[in-house]
Motif scaffolding. Structure first.
Motif, short mmCIF file in Angstrom:
data_model
loop_
_atom_site.label_atom_id
_atom_site.label_comp_id
_atom_site.label_asym_id
_atom_site.label_seq_id
_atom_site.Cartn_x
_atom_site.Cartn_y
_atom_site.Cartn_z
N ALA A 1 62.03 14.49 89.66
CA ALA A 1 61.40 13.57 90.60
C ALA A 1 62.36 12.46 90.99
CB ALA A 1 60.14 12.99 89.98
N ARG A 2 63.25 12.08 90.09
CA ARG A 2 64.23 11.04 90.37
C ARG A 2 65.16 11.45 91.50
NH1 ARG A 2 64.65 6.14 89.27
NH2 ARG A 2 66.71 6.13 88.29
N GLN A 3 65.21 12.76 91.74
CA GLN A 3 66.04 13.26 92.85
C GLN A 3 65.25 13.21 94.16
OE1 GLN A 3 69.22 14.08 92.01
NE2 GLN A 3 68.61 13.53 89.91
N ARG A 4 64.15 12.42 94.15
CA ARG A 4 63.32 12.20 95.34
C ARG A 4 62.56 13.48 95.76
NH1 ARG A 4 64.20 7.43 97.67
NH2 ARG A 4 66.03 6.25 97.04
N THR A 5 62.22 14.25 94.77
CA THR A 5 61.42 15.44 95.05
C THR A 5 60.11 15.34 94.27
OG1 THR A 5 63.43 16.73 95.13
CG2 THR A 5 61.36 17.97 94.92
N PRO A 6 58.99 15.41 94.96
CA PRO A 6 57.73 15.39 94.20
C PRO A 6 57.63 16.64 93.32
CG PRO A 6 57.32 15.62 96.57
CD PRO A 6 58.78 15.54 96.40
N VAL A 7 57.28 16.38 92.07
CA VAL A 7 57.21 17.51 91.13
C VAL A 7 55.80 17.57 90.54
CG1 VAL A 7 58.12 18.48 89.01
CG2 VAL A 7 59.65 17.27 90.56
N PHE A 8 55.22 18.77 90.58
CA PHE A 8 53.89 19.00 89.99
C PHE A 8 54.07 19.75 88.69
CE2 PHE A 8 53.27 18.61 94.54
CZ PHE A 8 52.18 17.77 94.64
N VAL A 9 53.33 19.37 87.70
CA VAL A 9 53.47 20.02 86.40
C VAL A 9 52.14 19.94 85.65
CG1 VAL A 9 54.24 17.90 85.23
CG2 VAL A 9 54.94 20.12 84.33
N THR A 10 51.89 20.97 84.85
CA THR A 10 50.68 20.99 84.03
C THR A 10 51.09 20.80 82.57
OG1 THR A 10 49.58 22.49 85.56
CG2 THR A 10 48.69 22.37 83.32
N GLN A 11 50.44 19.89 81.91
CA GLN A 11 50.78 19.59 80.52
C GLN A 11 49.49 19.61 79.70
OE1 GLN A 11 52.67 15.90 82.38
NE2 GLN A 11 53.73 16.01 80.38
N GLN A 12 49.68 19.60 78.39
CA GLN A 12 48.53 19.45 77.50
C GLN A 12 48.43 17.99 77.08
OE1 GLN A 12 46.12 21.67 76.29
NE2 GLN A 12 46.92 22.83 78.05
N TRP A 13 47.22 17.44 77.19
CA TRP A 13 47.03 16.01 76.86
C TRP A 13 45.61 15.81 76.38
CZ3 TRP A 13 44.91 11.73 80.14
CH2 TRP A 13 45.12 10.49 79.56
N GLN A 14 45.49 15.17 75.26
CA GLN A 14 44.17 14.90 74.68
C GLN A 14 43.35 16.18 74.48
OE1 GLN A 14 43.25 11.83 73.76
NE2 GLN A 14 44.96 10.74 74.69
N GLY A 15 44.04 17.29 74.22
CA GLY A 15 43.33 18.55 73.93
C GLY A 15 42.88 19.31 75.16
N HIS A 16 43.33 18.90 76.32
CA HIS A 16 42.98 19.68 77.52
C HIS A 16 44.13 19.60 78.50
CE1 HIS A 16 42.22 15.93 79.70
NE2 HIS A 16 41.64 15.51 78.59
N GLY A 17 44.01 20.37 79.57
CA GLY A 17 45.07 20.43 80.56
C GLY A 17 45.12 19.17 81.41
N LEU A 18 46.33 18.81 81.76
CA LEU A 18 46.53 17.66 82.63
C LEU A 18 47.50 18.08 83.73
CD1 LEU A 18 46.20 14.49 83.04
CD2 LEU A 18 48.45 14.32 81.92
N ARG A 19 47.05 17.88 84.96
CA ARG A 19 47.92 18.22 86.09
C ARG A 19 48.52 16.92 86.60
NH1 ARG A 19 50.61 22.65 88.01
NH2 ARG A 19 50.74 22.60 90.30
N SER A 20 49.85 16.85 86.71
CA SER A 20 50.49 15.59 87.12
C SER A 20 51.44 15.83 88.28
CB SER A 20 51.31 15.00 85.97
OG SER A 20 50.46 14.62 84.91
N VAL A 21 51.61 14.76 89.06
CA VAL A 21 52.68 14.79 90.05
C VAL A 21 53.58 13.58 89.76
CG1 VAL A 21 51.29 13.50 91.75
CG2 VAL A 21 53.24 14.84 92.51
N TYR A 22 54.86 13.83 89.81
CA TYR A 22 55.85 12.77 89.62
C TYR A 22 56.46 12.47 90.98
CZ TYR A 22 55.62 13.58 84.57
OH TYR A 22 55.19 13.71 83.27
N LEU A 23 56.39 11.19 91.37
CA LEU A 23 56.91 10.84 92.70
C LEU A 23 57.77 9.58 92.55
CD1 LEU A 23 56.65 11.68 95.69
CD2 LEU A 23 54.83 10.00 95.91
N THR A 24 59.00 9.70 93.05
CA THR A 24 59.92 8.57 92.90
C THR A 24 59.55 7.46 93.86
OG1 THR A 24 62.25 8.01 92.76
CG2 THR A 24 61.58 9.37 94.61
N ILE A 25 59.88 6.21 93.47
CA ILE A 25 59.56 5.06 94.31
C ILE A 25 60.84 4.70 95.07
CG2 ILE A 25 58.79 2.65 94.31
CD1 ILE A 25 57.52 3.27 91.54
N PRO A 26 60.80 4.84 96.38
CA PRO A 26 62.03 4.57 97.13
C PRO A 26 62.30 3.06 97.27
CG PRO A 26 60.26 5.12 98.64
CD PRO A 26 59.69 5.18 97.28
#
Lengths: 497, 122
Positions: free
Chosen positions: A115-140
Motif C-alpha cells: 500500500a505504501r507504493q500507493r496501491t490500494p491493497v485488499f486482504v483477508t485476515q483472521q481477527w478476534q476469531g473471525h475473518g476480517l476484510r481490510s483495505v490498506y490505502l496510502t495517504i498522499p
C-alpha cells in the motif's frame, strides 16, 4: 420357465438415473450461484471499504489532524456499519482508530508495504476469531502528523452469515427439486415401460394350444411396433414349427402302422393254425420286407435329422452333371428295365461342385419317384442343361401327375395325397431329403405339372465355369451293388451311411 | 357269408383273405377305390372291409359313392389314421365302423360278427 440370474427394475433405474443427473446439474448450478453471490458480496464489500478508506483519507486531508478526525460524522457512520478504521504511521503503528476495538486491528505487513507504493491493497485476515476484510490505502501528500496509511476493515461475520443463508436456501431448493424430479421421473419411466408390461402379459397369454394368437397392444406406437412385430413373427414361426412337428409325429405314426400291420397280419396268420413250411417261409420273407421298410423309415429320419442339424458335411468334387445323369439313368434301367429313361444332354459339359454321393441320391430318388407313379413304358425324361450360372436337372414323366393342391406339399415329410398313395411308395421322405440335399448345395428344387400332364421336378444347382479338363469324367465309386426293384428305394442303402 | 376286402397292401390283403377263408367266409378282394365301387355295384356282399388310403379314391370317397348308389352293405373301415377328424369323416360318409391298424385278427372277426349281426337283424 428360465429366468435370468439377476434382474433390475428399468422403471426404478430410469427414475434414479434421471434424478441423479438432475441433482448433479442442480448442485453445479447451486455451486456456481453460491460462488457468484460470494464474489459479488465480497466485491461490494471491497468497494465499500475502499470508499470508506478514501473518505477517511479525504477527511484526514481536510481536518489536517488525526485527533479532529476521530470526532467526525464519518467515524460514527463507519462504526455503526461495521467499519474499523485505523490510521497507521510509516512503521505500521496505529496512530488513531475509530473504535477501541479498531485499535487492535492486525497488520498485514506485506499488504501494508504494498500500500505504501500507493496501491490500494485488499486482504483477508483472521481477527478476534473471525475473518476480517481490510483495505490498506496510502495517504498522499504531507500531513502535520506522521499518518501514512489508512486501514479500513470489516468483519466478515455478516457476509458469511448471508452466504450461509444463501447456501442453505440453495441446498434446500436443490433437494426439493431433486425429490420432485424423482417423483416426476418415476412417473415418466413408469409410463414409458408400461407398454412393455402389457406386451409381456399378452405374450404370456399366448398358448401353444390356440393358434393365431398375436400381440395386438401398442402396435400403433412407433417405438413398440418393431418389438411386437418381432415377437409376432417369432410366434408365427414357432407355431408353424409346432404344427409341422405335430404333423410329422402324426404322419410318422401312420407310416409306421402300415408295415406293422402287415407284419402283425403275417405273424398272426402263421399262429392262427398249422402252416406248411412254404407258408412259414413266405410269411418270414414278407416280415423281412416290412422290417426293411421300417429300417428305411428309421434311416431316412436319422438322415433328415442330420441334414437339418447341419451334421452332414459335403465332400464336394468338380463334376460334369451329364456324367451323373448318365450313371443315374443306367442305374435306373438296370433296376427297372420296364421303365426306360430318355436322357437329353447338352453337347458341352455342365460343371457342378457337388457331393457325388448325395447328388446321385437326388437323381436316383427323382427317377424312382417318376417310375413309381407311372405305368411301365411311360415316357420319363431326364434333361440336363446349363442356364447362365445355373445347372438344371429335370425329371419329367407323362403319368397322371398330381393336383395343384398336392404339388406345393410334395417336399414335406410323409406327405401323400389321400388318393395318390400306392403301396409301392416309400416312407414319404425321399423328396423331403432330396430338397434338403439340394438346399445344402445352395440349389433349389421345384415341382410343377409337366407339358404332358405328368410331374416335372426341376433341380437347379450353382454351375461352375470350368474347362472340360478340370471336370471329373470318372465318378467316385457307388456304394454297394446295383439296386433291385424289390429294394424299397434309392435312399435305403445310403441313408444309414 | 360273402366278404369284400379292399386293401392296396398286397400282404395285408393276402393274409386277411387267407385268414377269413380259413374261417369259412367267401372272400373277394380288390385293391383300389374305383375297383371297389365297381365290385360293390356288380355283386352283393354281406360286409365290406375297406382300407382308408387307396389309390384312385380314398376309403371315405368309396363309401360315399356306394351309399349314393343306394347300397346299404355294412362297411368296416380299416385305417392307420385314427385322428378324430378322420374317424368322423369315415362315419359321416356312411361307414358302419372302423378298426385301427394294426389290429388283432380276433378283433376283426368280432367286428364282422357285430356288423353283420346288426345288419341281418335290421
Amino acid at each position: 420357465m428360465a429366468r435370468l440370474a439377476t434382474s433390475f427394475s428399468l422403471k426404478r433405474t430410469l427414475a434414479v438415473r434421471f434424478s441423479l443427473t438432475m441433482l448433479t446439474g442442480l448442485l453445479g448450478l447451486a455451486l456456481w450461484g453460491y460462488l457468484g453471490v460470494r464474489n459479488t458480496l465480497l466485491s461490494e464489500l471491497d468497494t465499500s471499504l475502499h470508499s470508506a478508506a478514501r473518505r477517511e483519507v479525504d477527511g484526514l486531508a481536510a481536518h489536517g489532524s488525526v485527533a479532529s478526525h476521530e470526532r467526525s460524522a464519518l467515524t460514527r457512520f463507519i462504526r455503526d456499519i461495521n467499519r474499523f478504521v485505523a490510521i497507521r504511521d510509516s512503521a505500521g503503528t496505529i496512530l488513531a482508530s475509530n473504535t477501541d476495538l479498531a485499535a487492535g486491528l492486525p497488520l498485514e505487513t506485506a499488504a501494508f508495504r504494498q500500500a505504501r507504493q500507493r496501491t490500494p491493497v485488499f486482504v483477508t485476515q483472521q481477527w478476534q476469531g473471525h475473518g476480517l476484510r481490510s483495505v490498506y490505502l496510502t495517504i498522499p501528500g504531507a500531513l502535520p502528523t506522521d499518518a501514512a496509511v489508512v486501514q479500513v476493515g470489516a468483519s466478515l461475520i455478516p457476509l458469511e452469515a448471508n452466504l450461509a443463508t444463501v447456501l442453505q436456501r440453495m441446498v434446500g431448493t436443490v433437494i426439493l427439486i431433486t425429490l420432485a424430479t424423482l417423483v416426476g421421473a418415476g412417473w415418466l419411466a413408469a409410463s414409458a415401460v408400461r407398454p412393455v408390461g402389457k406386451i409381456t402379459d399378452e405374450a404370456r397369454a399366448i398358448s401353444g394350444e390356440v393358434s393365431g394368437q398375436r400381440i395386438t397392444t401398442f402396435g400403433d406406437v412407433t417405438e413398440f411396433r418393431g418389438l411386437t412385430e418381432v415377437i409376432n413373427d417369432m410366434v408365427e414361426r414357432l407355431e408353424r414349427a409346432s404344427l409341422w412337428h405335430r404333423r410329422i409325429i402324426r404322419d410318422l405314426g401312420h407310416d409306421l402302422r402300415t408295415p406293422v400291420t402287415a407284419m402283425r397280419a403275417g405273424v398272426e396268420f402263421a399262429l392262427w393254425g398249422d402252416r406248411s413250411a412254404q407258408d412259414y417261409r413266405r410269411i418270414l420273407a414278407s416280415t423281412m420286407e416290412e422290417i426293411d421298410r421300417l429300417s428305411l423309415i428309421c434311416d431316412a429320419l436319422v438322415f433328415l435329422g442330420r441334414l437339418q442339424a447341419g451334421q452332414v458335411s459335403l465332400d464336394r468334387v468338380h463334376l460334369d452333371a451329364r456324367v451323373l445323369a448318365r450313371e443315374a439313368v443306367a442305374g435306373s434301367e438296370e433296376a427297372a428295365p420296364e421303365h426306360p429313361i430318355h436322357l437329353l444332354l447338352p453337347k458341352e459339359p455342365v460343371g457342378i461342385l457337388v457331393d457325388a454321393r448325395l447328388t446321385r441320391l437326388v437323381l436316383g430318388q427323382l427317377l424312382d419317384n417318376a417310375r413309381r407313379y407311372t405305368p411301365p413304358d411311360s415316357h420319363i425324361e431326364l434333361r440336363v442343361s446349363a442356364q447362365g450360372d445355373t445347372a438344371v436337372l429335370e425329371v419329367e414323366d407323362d403319368g397322371a401327375g398330381l393336383s395343384d393342391e398336392v404339388i406345393p406339399h410334395l417336399f414335406e415329410p410323409f406327405y401323400r395325397s389321400d388318393t395318390a398313395r400306392g403301396r409301392e411308395g416309400g416312407p414319404g421322405l425321399g423328396l423331403t431329403a432330396t430338397a434338403a440335399i439340394v438346399s445344402l448345395h445352395g440349389g433349389t428344387v421345384e415341382a410343377q405339372r409337366g407339358a404332358a400332364g405328368g410331374l416335372r421336378i426341376t433341380v437347379r444347382l450353382p454351375r461352375l465355369e470350368t474347362e472340360n479338363a478340370q471336370l471329373g469324367s470318372e465318378l467316385p465309386p457307388r456304394p454297394g451293388t446295383p439296386r433291385s426293384r424289390e429294394q424299397p428305394g434309392p435312399f435305403a442303402a445310403t441313408f444309414a451311411g | 357269408m360273402r366278404i369284400l376286402i379292399i386293401e392296396d397292401d398286397v400282404k395285408v390283403g393276402g393274409f386277411l383273405e387267407q385268414g377269413l377263408r380259413e374261417e369259412g367266409f367267401d372272400v373277394a378282394r380288390g385293391s383300389d377305390g374305383e375297383e371297389a365301387i365297381a365290385m360293390v355295384l356288380s355283386e352283393a356282399y354281406d360286409i365290406i372291409l375297406l382300407d382308408y388310403m387307396l389309390p384312385g379314391r380314398s376309403g371315405p370317397q368309396v363309401v360315399k359313392a356306394i351309399r349314393d348308389q343306394g347300397r346299404a352293405t355294412p362297411v368296416l373301415m380299416l385305417t392307420a389314421r385314427d385322428a378324430p377328424e378322420d374317424i368322423q369323416l369315415c362315419l359321416t360318409c356312411g361307414a358302419n365302423g372302423y378298426l385301427t391298424k394294426p389290429f388283432r385278427f380276433a378283433d376283426l372277426l368280432a367286428h364282422i360278427e357285430r356288423l353283420t349281426h346288426v345288419s341281418s337283424e335290421g
